[in-house]
Design a protein around this motif. Structure first.
Motif, PDB file in Angstrom:
ATOM      1  N   GLY A 289       0.824  -1.197   0.000  1.00  0.00           N
ATOM      2  CA  GLY A 289       0.000   0.000   0.000  1.00  0.00           C
ATOM      3  C   GLY A 289       0.861   1.250   0.000  1.00  0.00           C
ATOM      4  N   ASP A 290       0.619   2.142   0.953  1.00  0.00           N
ATOM      5  CA  ASP A 290       1.299   3.431   1.053  1.00  0.00           C
ATOM      6  C   ASP A 290       2.234   3.413   2.258  1.00  0.00           C
ATOM      7  OD1 ASP A 290       2.061   6.059   1.473  1.00  0.00           O
ATOM      8  OD2 ASP A 290       0.065   6.895   1.097  1.00  0.00           O
ATOM      9  N   TRP A 291       3.539   3.495   2.024  1.00  0.00           N
ATOM     10  CA  TRP A 291       4.480   3.406   3.133  1.00  0.00           C
ATOM     11  C   TRP A 291       4.326   4.547   4.134  1.00  0.00           C
ATOM     12  CZ3 TRP A 291       7.755   7.284   4.370  1.00  0.00           C
ATOM     13  CH2 TRP A 291       8.180   8.164   3.378  1.00  0.00           C
ATOM     14  N   LYS A 292       3.874   5.713   3.665  1.00  0.00           N
ATOM     15  CA  LYS A 292       3.681   6.842   4.578  1.00  0.00           C
ATOM     16  C   LYS A 292       2.588   6.532   5.598  1.00  0.00           C
ATOM     17  CE  LYS A 292       5.251  10.327   1.250  1.00  0.00           C
ATOM     18  NZ  LYS A 292       4.879  11.531   0.460  1.00  0.00           N
ATOM     19  N   GLU A 293       1.534   5.880   5.116  1.00  0.00           N
ATOM     20  CA  GLU A 293       0.481   5.461   6.035  1.00  0.00           C
ATOM     21  C   GLU A 293       0.975   4.315   6.915  1.00  0.00           C
ATOM     22  OE1 GLU A 293      -2.513   6.909   6.526  1.00  0.00           O
ATOM     23  OE2 GLU A 293      -1.673   8.450   5.191  1.00  0.00           O
ATOM     24  N   GLY A 294       1.823   3.465   6.336  1.00  0.00           N
ATOM     25  CA  GLY A 294       2.392   2.358   7.098  1.00  0.00           C
ATOM     26  C   GLY A 294       3.249   2.836   8.249  1.00  0.00           C
TER      27      GLY A 294
ATOM     28  N   LYS B 194      -1.336  -3.775   4.315  1.00  0.00           N
ATOM     29  CA  LYS B 194      -0.686  -3.403   3.050  1.00  0.00           C
ATOM     30  C   LYS B 194       0.244  -2.214   3.246  1.00  0.00           C
ATOM     31  CE  LYS B 194      -4.242  -4.896  -0.259  1.00  0.00           C
ATOM     32  NZ  LYS B 194      -5.086  -4.434  -1.389  1.00  0.00           N
ATOM     33  N   ASP B 195      -0.189  -1.259   4.041  1.00  0.00           N
ATOM     34  CA  ASP B 195       0.632  -0.070   4.277  1.00  0.00           C
ATOM     35  C   ASP B 195       1.902  -0.422   5.046  1.00  0.00           C
ATOM     36  OD1 ASP B 195      -1.231   1.479   2.955  1.00  0.00           O
ATOM     37  OD2 ASP B 195      -2.266   2.115   4.782  1.00  0.00           O
TER      38      ASP B 195
ATOM     39  N   LYS C  66      -6.059  -3.015   4.739  1.00  0.00           N
ATOM     40  CA  LYS C  66      -5.392  -1.814   4.240  1.00  0.00           C
ATOM     41  C   LYS C  66      -4.183  -1.479   5.104  1.00  0.00           C
ATOM     42  CE  LYS C  66      -5.956   3.078   3.138  1.00  0.00           C
ATOM     43  NZ  LYS C  66      -4.688   3.438   3.827  1.00  0.00           N
ATOM     44  N   GLN C  67      -4.326  -1.546   6.408  1.00  0.00           N
ATOM     45  CA  GLN C  67      -3.202  -1.254   7.297  1.00  0.00           C
ATOM     46  C   GLN C  67      -2.061  -2.238   7.082  1.00  0.00           C
ATOM     47  OE1 GLN C  67      -5.485  -1.296  11.042  1.00  0.00           O
ATOM     48  NE2 GLN C  67      -4.713   0.778  11.421  1.00  0.00           N
TER      49      GLN C  67
ATOM     50  N   SER D 116      10.695   3.923   1.024  1.00  0.00           N
ATOM     51  CA  SER D 116      10.427   3.967   2.451  1.00  0.00           C
ATOM     52  C   SER D 116      11.694   4.292   3.226  1.00  0.00           C
ATOM     53  CB  SER D 116       9.862   2.626   2.905  1.00  0.00           C
ATOM     54  OG  SER D 116       9.918   2.500   4.317  1.00  0.00           O
TER      55      SER D 116
END
Length: 216
Positions: free
Chosen positions: A104-109, A201-202, A198-199, A212
């Motif tokens: 997903g999105d590393w920033k959210e991760g 994936k992030d 989703k989390q 990242s």
């Protein structure tokens, strides 16, 4: 352990259990003698000593077969055949992303990794859980405070690459850590419903995306 956020509670539970078990031994000339306390007695003592509050109820004391076996072999090596059976069963229950996309999105991760909230008795049922990854792992070079219960994950993707095998292994490890280590202390983020798909994936992107900070 069913939840990363229950470590303090689990320590208390362990302490209570230790007191009960300790009471089951009588000292006689330096020799410990068992007085007949059973697992059922210890569990009942725990239930009598704690009360449910908010979203944290006493069902968290209940152990799965895997947890019971890990307790049984906590102070001695678990037979390889038992460990293999448990790991195979856990791996079979790992669910791949519904859309087949693992990152997903590393920033959210990174936000998930730094968030330690969720699943505590003071939280509401709709609280968004965090992964609390920094409590056990180093993830970035700039991080000056992190736990060392787990191995450093700095440069995780840079060192391992992003082959399909690495991606699927990483997903399974985060989804259910017991799938590769029967008695892992790492939370089962997917299997226990701690993090959403989703989390997950992030977090995967945080570990594997070349952009990242983990891989800088």
């Amino acid at each position: 352990m069913k939840s990363f956020a229950l470590r303090a509670t689990c320590v208390a539970l362990a302490a209570a259990g230790a007191l009960v078990v300790g009471a089951a031994f009588a000292q006689d000339d330096g020799v410990k003698r068992v007085t007949g306390t059973t697992d059922a007695v210890v569990v009942q003592e725990l239930r009598d000593s704690f009360r449910g509050s908010g979203i944290a109820q006493l069902d968290r004391i209940d152990q799965s077969e895997l947890q019971k076996l890990c307790t049984q072999y906590a102070t001695k090596p678990m037979p390889a055949k038992i460990a293999e059976r448990l790991q195979k069963a856990e791996l079979a229950n790992v669910k791949a992303p519904a859309d087949g996309k693992y990152l997903g999105d590393w920033k959210e991760g990174e936000k998930v990794a730094q968030n330690g909230r969720g699943m505590q008795f003071t939280d509401k049922a709709d609280t968004v859980n965090g992964g609390n990854c920094y409590a056990c792992h180093q993830l970035t070079k700039s991080e000056i405070s992190f736990g060392n219960i787990g191995p450093s994950l700095y440069n995780y993707g840079k060192l391992r690459g992003d082959s399909p095998e690495v991606v699927k292994y990483t997903w399974a490890k985060v989804y259910d850590s017991h799938s590769y280590m029967a008695c892992s202390n790492m939370p089962r983020f997917g299997a226990a419903g701690i993090l959403t798909e989703k989390q997950l994936k992030d977090v995967m992107a945080l570990l594997l995306d070349p952009a990242s900070p983990v891989n800088q």
